[in-house]
Enzyme design. Structure first.
Site, mmCIF file in Angstrom:
data_model
loop_
_atom_site.group_PDB
_atom_site.id
_atom_site.type_symbol
_atom_site.label_atom_id
_atom_site.label_comp_id
_atom_site.label_asym_id
_atom_site.label_seq_id
_atom_site.Cartn_x
_atom_site.Cartn_y
_atom_site.Cartn_z
ATOM 1 N NE ARG A 125 -1.341 2.561 2.798
ATOM 2 C CZ ARG A 125 -0.424 3.580 3.221
ATOM 3 N NH1 ARG A 125 -0.306 4.554 2.536
ATOM 4 N NH2 ARG A 125 -0.091 3.476 4.563
ATOM 5 C CG ASP A 126 3.353 4.371 2.890
ATOM 6 O OD1 ASP A 126 3.746 4.920 1.956
ATOM 7 O OD2 ASP A 126 3.233 4.601 4.131
ATOM 8 C CG HIS A 177 3.745 4.681 9.014
ATOM 9 N ND1 HIS A 177 3.029 3.556 8.320
ATOM 10 C CD2 HIS A 177 3.981 5.886 8.276
ATOM 11 C CE1 HIS A 177 3.046 4.214 7.006
ATOM 12 N NE2 HIS A 177 3.540 5.232 6.832
ATOM 13 C CG HIS A 209 7.550 7.762 5.268
ATOM 14 N ND1 HIS A 209 7.466 7.279 4.195
ATOM 15 C CD2 HIS A 209 6.384 7.556 6.019
ATOM 16 C CE1 HIS A 209 6.142 6.846 3.994
ATOM 17 N NE2 HIS A 209 5.449 7.216 5.154
ATOM 18 C CB CYS A 253 2.646 10.520 1.467
ATOM 19 S SG CYS A 253 1.161 11.050 1.289
ATOM 20 C CG ASN A 288 6.811 3.339 5.398
ATOM 21 O OD1 ASN A 288 5.818 3.439 4.532
ATOM 22 N ND2 ASN A 288 6.381 3.643 6.576
HETATM 23 P P1 HMG Z 1 -12.583 14.542 -2.635
HETATM 24 O O1 HMG Z 1 -12.295 14.875 -4.023
HETATM 25 O O2 HMG Z 1 -12.533 15.650 -1.599
HETATM 26 O O3 HMG Z 1 -14.014 14.218 -2.216
HETATM 27 O O4 HMG Z 1 -11.840 13.418 -2.178
HETATM 28 P P2 HMG Z 1 -15.336 14.162 -2.994
HETATM 29 O O5 HMG Z 1 -16.421 13.491 -2.051
HETATM 30 O O6 HMG Z 1 -15.350 15.575 -3.262
HETATM 31 O O7 HMG Z 1 -15.455 13.291 -4.324
HETATM 32 C C1 HMG Z 1 -14.764 13.716 -5.436
HETATM 33 C C2 HMG Z 1 -14.603 12.646 -6.655
HETATM 34 O O8 HMG Z 1 -13.829 11.421 -5.930
HETATM 35 C C3 HMG Z 1 -15.906 12.035 -6.787
HETATM 36 O O9 HMG Z 1 -16.112 11.265 -8.114
HETATM 37 C C4 HMG Z 1 -16.132 10.745 -5.739
HETATM 38 O O10 HMG Z 1 -16.967 9.781 -6.399
HETATM 39 C C5 HMG Z 1 -14.698 10.313 -5.806
HETATM 40 P P3 HMG Z 1 -16.413 12.268 -9.174
HETATM 41 O O11 HMG Z 1 -17.847 12.567 -9.194
HETATM 42 O O12 HMG Z 1 -15.289 13.491 -9.461
HETATM 43 O O13 HMG Z 1 -16.035 11.440 -10.715
HETATM 44 N N1 HMG Z 1 -14.375 9.481 -4.623
HETATM 45 C C6 HMG Z 1 -13.949 8.301 -4.530
HETATM 46 N N2 HMG Z 1 -13.681 7.409 -5.537
HETATM 47 C C7 HMG Z 1 -13.262 6.106 -4.926
HETATM 48 N N3 HMG Z 1 -13.039 5.659 -3.649
HETATM 49 C C8 HMG Z 1 -13.180 6.640 -2.834
HETATM 50 C C9 HMG Z 1 -13.766 8.214 -3.190
HETATM 51 N N4 HMG Z 1 -14.144 8.965 -2.421
HETATM 52 C C10 HMG Z 1 -14.504 9.975 -3.081
HETATM 53 N N5 HMG Z 1 -13.140 6.480 -1.451
HETATM 54 C C11 HMG Z 1 -10.785 11.668 -0.747
HETATM 55 C C12 HMG Z 1 -11.534 13.082 -0.878
HETATM 56 C C13 HMG Z 1 -10.321 11.508 0.706
HETATM 57 C C14 HMG Z 1 -11.320 10.555 -1.075
HETATM 58 C C15 HMG Z 1 -9.458 12.088 -1.696
HETATM 59 O O14 HMG Z 1 -9.094 13.083 -1.336
HETATM 60 C C16 HMG Z 1 -8.412 10.766 -1.792
HETATM 61 O O15 HMG Z 1 -8.937 9.946 -2.196
HETATM 62 N N6 HMG Z 1 -7.160 11.252 -1.416
HETATM 63 C C17 HMG Z 1 -6.072 10.239 -1.591
HETATM 64 C C18 HMG Z 1 -5.643 10.289 0.007
HETATM 65 C C19 HMG Z 1 -4.600 9.147 -0.094
HETATM 66 O O16 HMG Z 1 -4.777 8.030 -0.608
HETATM 67 N N7 HMG Z 1 -3.228 9.608 0.438
HETATM 68 C C20 HMG Z 1 -2.279 8.570 0.472
HETATM 69 C C21 HMG Z 1 -2.600 7.691 1.511
HETATM 70 S S1 HMG Z 1 -2.447 8.451 3.271
HETATM 71 C C22 HMG Z 1 -0.547 7.963 3.509
HETATM 72 O O17 HMG Z 1 0.078 7.546 2.627
HETATM 73 C C23 HMG Z 1 -0.068 8.290 4.871
HETATM 74 C C24 HMG Z 1 0.046 7.136 5.826
HETATM 75 O O18 HMG Z 1 1.039 6.174 5.123
HETATM 76 C C25 HMG Z 1 0.699 7.552 7.070
HETATM 77 C C26 HMG Z 1 2.054 8.620 7.006
HETATM 78 O O19 HMG Z 1 2.911 8.203 6.476
HETATM 79 O O20 HMG Z 1 1.875 9.658 7.242
HETATM 80 C C27 HMG Z 1 -0.979 6.309 6.072
HETATM 81 MG MG MG Z 2 3.178 6.327 5.028
#
Ligand code: HMG
Ligand code: MG
Length: 307
Positions: free
Chosen positions: A14-15, A214, A216, A247, A256
């Protein structure tokens, strides 16, 4: 006294892969998870049900999860988790037959407002409100719920993040009903004492059995930070095979801490993990070859050269 046993949560699929621009075939993602399971990893973050518009690499989340949990493939001893940012993501995760659902979901927010906005387009409070129905549904279905706090040490937009900000979000996750709190150094800037302070902030609201680190490895401190947390009795750490990852919303941050490097450290300390280092190197070699590079971690390179 260091813990006698450590649980490694493998987050490479995933990450690790979310940050890869080149598409990785679904079959290769499934094979990576299989190899990690073969190495003895009992807890694997398999994918994320986020918007494919924002993270195209995770667009095959349902297929990957179904693949690793297919009859004849699935190892029932292994816990599979998946990131879920909102109700839509949870609905997609639970759309197939129950056997293909994740054992656990991970809801993720941040200790910094700017990062939370960039990553999930909402404030920290809004993210917690968004998670309320997600956590309630997951709980009702008997799934585990981990919470993750990004930017617990530093933020690419705001700089240093104080422990109080971590404590505030940890309290919010606890109130929601999350059973676990991950303290994440998203951009890998933490050093030992500061990481201990961030972990202490999470420990104000979660038991030591319910927190994890966690880290990085951007500034090369991740292993030291793992050790600093071991000294506090923390015994769960995320790590990513071959040090994959990053990310998409934290430019310049590296992957990581590599699972093989954490394992090398733990093995040297006599701490049990149940993971076989040699088999883990097979997984590291496999995914590195698929990505067209050599295994980048130092322990990985050294141990493979000595084979
Ligand atoms: P948004 O654009 O603000 O939300 O997304 P929305 O509700 O306005 O929806 C916009 C569009 O996205 C719509 O589609 C929704 O249907 C679709 P459109 O009408 O434009 O065709 N949508 C989705 N599609 C599939 N699955 C969903 C979903 N939700 C909405 N779940 C949202 C808000 C949070 C969903 C968006 O900003 C997003 O997906 N962001 C990605 C964030 C991400 O993946 N970041 C990386 C992971 S976190 C990380 O890596 C940190 C971690 O490792 C810890 C660390 O290291 O810090 C965990
Ligand atoms: Mg991470």
């Amino acid at each position: 006294m260091l813990p006698a046993h450590v649980t490694l949560v493998e987050v490479g699929p995933r990450d690790g892969l979310q940050n890869e621009v080149q598409p990785v075939a679904t079959a290769d993602k499934i094979e990576l998870v299989r190899l990690l399971e073969h190495a003895g990893l009992g807890h694997i973050e398999v994918t994320s049900f986020v918007s494919p518009k924002w993270v195209p690499q995770m667009a095959d989340a349902s297929a990957v999860l179904a693949g690793v949990r297919a009859p004849g493939v699935r190892d029932a001893r292994v816990r599979h988790s998946a990131l879920v940012p909102n109700l839509k993501g949870l609905e997609t995760a639970l759309a197939g037959p129950r056997a293909s659902w994740p054992d656990e979901i991970v809801v993720f927010t941040a200790a910094s407002e700017s990062f939370c906005q960039r990553n999930t387009h909402c404030s920290i409070d809004e993210s917690l409100e968004r998670f309320a129905p997600v956590v309630a549904r997951a709980r009702a279905e008997g799934l585990g719920v981990r919470g993750s706090i990004s930017c617990a040490l530093g933020c690419p937009y705001e700089g240093d993040v104080p422990p109080e900000a971590v404590a505030r979000v940890a309290a919010g996750l606890k109130a929601l009903g999350a059973d676990h709190c991950g303290v994440s150094d998203t951009i890998g800037v933490g050093t030992a004492r500061r990481v201990q302070a961030a972990m202490e902030a999470a420990l104000r609201h979660f038991d030591v059995d319910a927190v994890s680190g966690h880290f990085h490895d951007t500034c090369g401190q991740a292993l030291v930070n793992v050790y600093a947390c071991l000294q506090m009795g923390v015994h769960t750490f995320d790590a990513s095979v071959a040090g994959l990852g990053g990310c998409p919303y934290a430019r310049g941050a590296t992957g990581n801490v590599a699972t093989e490097e954490v394992l090398y450290l733990l093995r040297g300390l006599g701490i049990d993990t149940g993971v076989d280092l040699d088999r883990l190197l097979d997984a590291a070699s496999f995914i590195s070859a698929r990505l067209g590079r050599t295994v980048p971690s130092r322990a990985g390179r050294a141990l493979l050269a000595a084979r």
